[in-house]
Design an enzyme around this catalytic site. Structure first.
Site, mmCIF file in Angstrom:
data_model
loop_
_atom_site.group_PDB
_atom_site.id
_atom_site.type_symbol
_atom_site.label_atom_id
_atom_site.label_comp_id
_atom_site.label_asym_id
_atom_site.label_seq_id
_atom_site.Cartn_x
_atom_site.Cartn_y
_atom_site.Cartn_z
ATOM 1 N N ASN A 40 0.841 -1.198 0.000
ATOM 2 C CA ASN A 40 0.000 0.000 0.000
ATOM 3 C C ASN A 40 0.878 1.250 0.000
ATOM 4 O O ASN A 40 0.630 2.218 0.715
ATOM 5 C CB ASN A 40 -0.924 -0.006 1.235
ATOM 6 N N SER A 129 -4.373 2.362 17.465
ATOM 7 C CA SER A 129 -5.436 3.237 16.958
ATOM 8 C C SER A 129 -6.484 3.465 18.032
ATOM 9 O O SER A 129 -6.762 2.576 18.837
ATOM 10 C CB SER A 129 -6.088 2.572 15.729
ATOM 11 N N ALA A 130 -7.071 4.640 18.022
ATOM 12 C CA ALA A 130 -8.150 4.958 18.968
ATOM 13 C C ALA A 130 -9.332 4.020 18.779
ATOM 14 O O ALA A 130 -10.200 3.914 19.643
ATOM 15 C CB ALA A 130 -8.600 6.398 18.762
ATOM 16 N N TYR A 154 -10.238 -5.218 11.884
ATOM 17 C CA TYR A 154 -9.053 -4.328 11.890
ATOM 18 C C TYR A 154 -8.792 -3.825 13.310
ATOM 19 O O TYR A 154 -7.680 -3.956 13.834
ATOM 20 C CB TYR A 154 -9.254 -3.142 10.939
ATOM 21 N N LYS A 158 -5.565 -4.552 16.139
ATOM 22 C CA LYS A 158 -4.786 -3.562 16.903
ATOM 23 C C LYS A 158 -4.852 -3.889 18.397
ATOM 24 O O LYS A 158 -3.870 -3.803 19.128
ATOM 25 C CB LYS A 158 -5.309 -2.144 16.640
ATOM 26 N N ASN A 184 -7.265 10.704 14.341
ATOM 27 C CA ASN A 184 -7.487 10.688 12.888
ATOM 28 C C ASN A 184 -6.436 11.507 12.145
ATOM 29 O O ASN A 184 -6.601 12.728 12.007
ATOM 30 C CB ASN A 184 -8.899 11.194 12.573
ATOM 31 N N ASN A 203 -11.429 5.263 1.831
ATOM 32 C CA ASN A 203 -12.366 4.903 2.907
ATOM 33 C C ASN A 203 -12.578 6.084 3.843
ATOM 34 O O ASN A 203 -13.620 6.237 4.451
ATOM 35 C CB ASN A 203 -11.792 3.748 3.759
ATOM 36 N N VAL A 222 -22.044 12.087 2.983
ATOM 37 C CA VAL A 222 -21.903 12.285 4.435
ATOM 38 C C VAL A 222 -22.671 11.163 5.120
ATOM 39 O O VAL A 222 -23.896 11.053 4.955
ATOM 40 C CB VAL A 222 -22.459 13.664 4.856
ATOM 41 N N ARG A 297 -22.823 4.894 8.351
ATOM 42 C CA ARG A 297 -21.956 3.776 7.955
ATOM 43 C C ARG A 297 -21.904 2.794 9.122
ATOM 44 O O ARG A 297 -21.697 3.216 10.267
ATOM 45 C CB ARG A 297 -20.556 4.301 7.633
ATOM 46 N N GLY A 299 -20.924 0.522 12.013
ATOM 47 C CA GLY A 299 -19.744 0.471 12.892
ATOM 48 C C GLY A 299 -19.220 1.822 13.307
ATOM 49 O O GLY A 299 -18.328 1.912 14.168
HETATM 50 C C1 WQD Z 1 -14.427 10.023 9.844
HETATM 51 C C2 WQD Z 1 -15.855 10.559 9.825
HETATM 52 C C3 WQD Z 1 -17.472 8.999 8.987
HETATM 53 C C4 WQD Z 1 -15.939 8.982 4.876
HETATM 54 C C5 WQD Z 1 -10.947 5.145 10.713
HETATM 55 C C6 WQD Z 1 -10.408 3.953 11.462
HETATM 56 C C7 WQD Z 1 -9.230 4.368 12.294
HETATM 57 C C8 WQD Z 1 -8.206 5.010 11.397
HETATM 58 C C9 WQD Z 1 -8.830 6.232 10.725
HETATM 59 C C10 WQD Z 1 -6.653 3.425 10.491
HETATM 60 C C11 WQD Z 1 -16.891 9.534 10.289
HETATM 61 C C12 WQD Z 1 -17.377 10.227 8.077
HETATM 62 C C13 WQD Z 1 -16.120 9.222 6.225
HETATM 63 C C14 WQD Z 1 -16.899 9.453 3.938
HETATM 64 C C15 WQD Z 1 -18.165 10.383 5.759
HETATM 65 N N1 WQD Z 1 -7.781 4.092 10.393
HETATM 66 N N2 WQD Z 1 -17.212 9.914 6.654
HETATM 67 N N3 WQD Z 1 -17.985 10.134 4.424
HETATM 68 O O1 WQD Z 1 -13.860 5.991 10.811
HETATM 69 O O2 WQD Z 1 -13.019 7.813 12.404
HETATM 70 O O3 WQD Z 1 -11.439 6.084 11.621
HETATM 71 O O4 WQD Z 1 -9.927 5.754 9.947
HETATM 72 O O5 WQD Z 1 -5.760 3.541 11.271
HETATM 73 O O6 WQD Z 1 -8.675 3.238 12.908
HETATM 74 O O7 WQD Z 1 -11.415 3.486 12.350
HETATM 75 O O8 WQD Z 1 -12.252 7.796 10.027
HETATM 76 O O9 WQD Z 1 -12.186 9.217 8.020
HETATM 77 O O10 WQD Z 1 -13.308 6.935 7.866
HETATM 78 O O11 WQD Z 1 -14.432 8.790 9.120
HETATM 79 O O12 WQD Z 1 -19.168 11.011 6.156
HETATM 80 O O13 WQD Z 1 -16.789 9.265 2.683
HETATM 81 O O14 WQD Z 1 -16.211 10.903 8.504
HETATM 82 O O15 WQD Z 1 -18.819 8.586 9.135
HETATM 83 O O16 WQD Z 1 -17.899 10.227 11.002
HETATM 84 P P1 WQD Z 1 -12.773 6.910 11.255
HETATM 85 P P2 WQD Z 1 -13.014 8.160 8.664
#
Ligand code: WQD
Length: 343
Positions: A40, A129-130, A154, A158, A184, A203, A222, A297, A299
Site C-alpha cells: 500500500n 489506533s483509537a 481491523y 490492533k 485521525n 475509505n 456524508v 456507515r 460500525g
Molecule cells: C471520519 C468521519 C465517517 C468517509 C478510521 C479507522 C481508524 C483510522 C482512521 C486506520 C466519520 C465520516 C467518512 C466518507 C463520511 N484508520 N465519513 N464520508 O472511521 O473515524 O477512523 O480511519 O488507522 O482506525 O477506524 O475515520 O475518516 O473513515 O471517518 O461522512 O466518505 O467521517 O462517518 O464520522 P474513522 P473516517
C-alpha cells in the site's frame, strides 16, 4: 552505542504515516531504515522523502511475514528501535477478509518481535489506533478508558497487537515498548511532495474530500446527520500527520530513558464534525465540496476525541498544527499530485 546516529527501523515506513515519520526522525537526529512490501505504498514516496531530507534512505522491499528477510535487516544494521507500522488498515475490508488481517497484522507482529528478540533489539514503538476504545464511555478519551469495544477485525487486530506487547513486556522487563493510539491523521508535509495516496476509493473522510476538490470524485457522501452531535454528523479528533510523526520521534526519544511499557493517545483534544471539516477545507482552499447526506456507515461511532495530556506530560509532545493548516497542507499535496505518486 557510539554517538553516531541511531538507526530506527520503520516497518511500513513507505506508507502515508511512515514516510512522514521519516522526515521527523531525521530532524530529531536519527537514521531511518524502511522495511516495506509496497502493498500500500510506492517508491515514489521514498524518493520524495529523500529529496526533503537531502539524503538517501536505506530501503528493504520485504514483508514482515518473511522471517529470513527480516533477519537480514537486523544482521546488516545495528538497530536501536523499531517503529512497527506495517499493517492492513481498512476497516470495511477487514470485515470481508478477516483472516488476511489477522495474518498480516497479528502474525506479522509476532514474527517481528521474535526476530527483534533474537537480535536483542527490545525497543519498540507500536502503531495502534483509537479504534481500540470502541464506542466511547466518556469524552475526552484518556488512556485509562477501557479498551476492547471495537467490533471490526481491523480494530481487533490492533487490540490483539497491544495485548501481545503487554504479554511480551510482562515476560521480559528488558523490553521498552511505547504504544501510540492514533486518532485521525490527516494532512501532508508542507512541501506538498508527500501525502496520502489511497488505492482506489478512499475509505476515510479527508482524502475523499480532497479528491472531490480536485475533481476525481463528484461529491462527498456524508454518512449520517442524525448522530447526537452539534450538527448531527460524526465528530473526530483530526491531527496533522506531521504532529503525529513528531509524536513518534518523541516516543523514540522516550525509549532512550528505558521507560518500560507506556501507552499514549496521539490526538489534539479537539473534535470536528464532518461538516465542520468540509467547511474548514473550503475556507482553507477556496474550493467548494458538494455533498449529500446518506445513511450512517455501519460500525461508526458518533464522536471520539482524545485527552492528549499524558503524552504532553511524559513525552513533552503536543500537537501544534490547527485544522486550517491540516486542510491547506492536504490540498497542496492533492493539487500538486492529482493522481498521487507517479512512480
Ligand atoms: C471520519 C468521519 C465517517 C468517509 C478510521 C479507522 C481508524 C483510522 C482512521 C486506520 C466519520 C465520516 C467518512 C466518507 C463520511 N484508520 N465519513 N464520508 O472511521 O473515524 O477512523 O480511519 O488507522 O482506525 O477506524 O475515520 O475518516 O473513515 O471517518 O461522512 O466518505 O467521517 O462517518 O464520522 P474513522 P473516517
Amino acid at each position: 552505542m557510539s554517538d553516531k546516529k541511531k538507526n530506527i527501523l520503520i516497518t511500513g515506513g513507505a506508507g502515508y504515516i511512515g514516510i512522514h515519520c521519516i522526515t521527523s526522525l531525521v530532524k530529531s537526529g536519527y537514521t531511518p531504515i524502511i522495511a516495506d512490501n509496497l502493498y500500500n505504498a510506492t517508491t515514489g514516496a521514498i524518493k520524495a522523502a529523500e529529496a526533503i531530507i537531502g539524503e538517501s534512505i536505506k530501503f528493504y522491499n520485504i514483508d514482515v511475514l518473511d522471517k529470513d528477510a527480516l533477519s537480514t535487516v537486523f544482521k546488516e544494521n545495528e538497530i536501536f528501535a523499531v517503529i512497527h507500522m506495517a499493517a492492513l488498515k481498512a476497516v470495511g475490508e477487514s470485515c470481508t477478509i478477516p483472516l488476511k488481517y489477522y495474518h498480516v497484522n497479528v502474525s506479522g507482529t509476532v514474527i517481528l518481535m521474535e526476530v527483534m528478540k533474537e537480535f536483542n533489539v527490545k525497543n519498540m514503538v507500536m502503531s495502534s489506533s483509537a479504534t481500540v476504545y470502541g464506542t466511547p464511555q466518556y469524552l475526552p478519551i484518556d488512556e485509562k478508558h477501557p479498551i476492547g469495544g471495537c467490533t471490526n477485525p481491523y480494530g481487533k487486530t490492533k487490540l490483539f497487537m497491544e495485548e501481545i506487547m503487554q504479554d511480551v513486556y510482562a515476560s521480559d522487563k528488558d523490553w521498552n515498548i511505547i504504544i501510540l493510539r492514533y486518532f485521525n491523521p490527516i494532512g501532508s508535509h508542507e512541501s506538498g511532495t508527500i501525502g496520502e495516496d489511497p488505492k482506489g476509493m478512499p475509505n476515510n473522510l479527508a482524502p475523499f474530500i480532497s479528491q472531490v476538490a480536485v475533481g476525481i470524485r463528484s461529491e462527498l457522501s456524508v454518512f449520517g446527520d442524525d448522530y447526537d452531535t452539534p450538527d448531527g454528523t460524526g465528530v473526530r479528533d483530526y491531527i496533522h500527520v506531521l504532529d503525529l510523526a513528531d509524536g513518534h520521534s518523541a516516543a523514540v526519544q522516550k525509549l532512550e530513558q528505558s521507560p518500560g511499557l507506556k501507552v499514549y493517545n496521539l490526538g489534539t483534544g479537539q473534535g470536528y464534525s464532518v461538516l465542520e471539516l468540509v467547511k474548514a477545507f473550503e475556507k482553507a482552499t477556496g474550493k467548494s465540496i458538494p455533498y449529500k447526506i446518506c445513511p450512517r456507515r455501519a460500525g461508526d461511532i458518533a464522536a471520539g476525541y482524545a485527552d492528549p495530556k499524558l503524552a504532553e506530560q511524559e513525552m513533552n509532545w503536543k500537537a501544534k498544527r490547527g485544522i486550517d493548516e491540516m486542510c491547506s497542507d492536504m490540498w497542496r499535496w492533492q493539487s500538486m499530485n492529482p493522481k498521487g505518486y507517479t512512480s
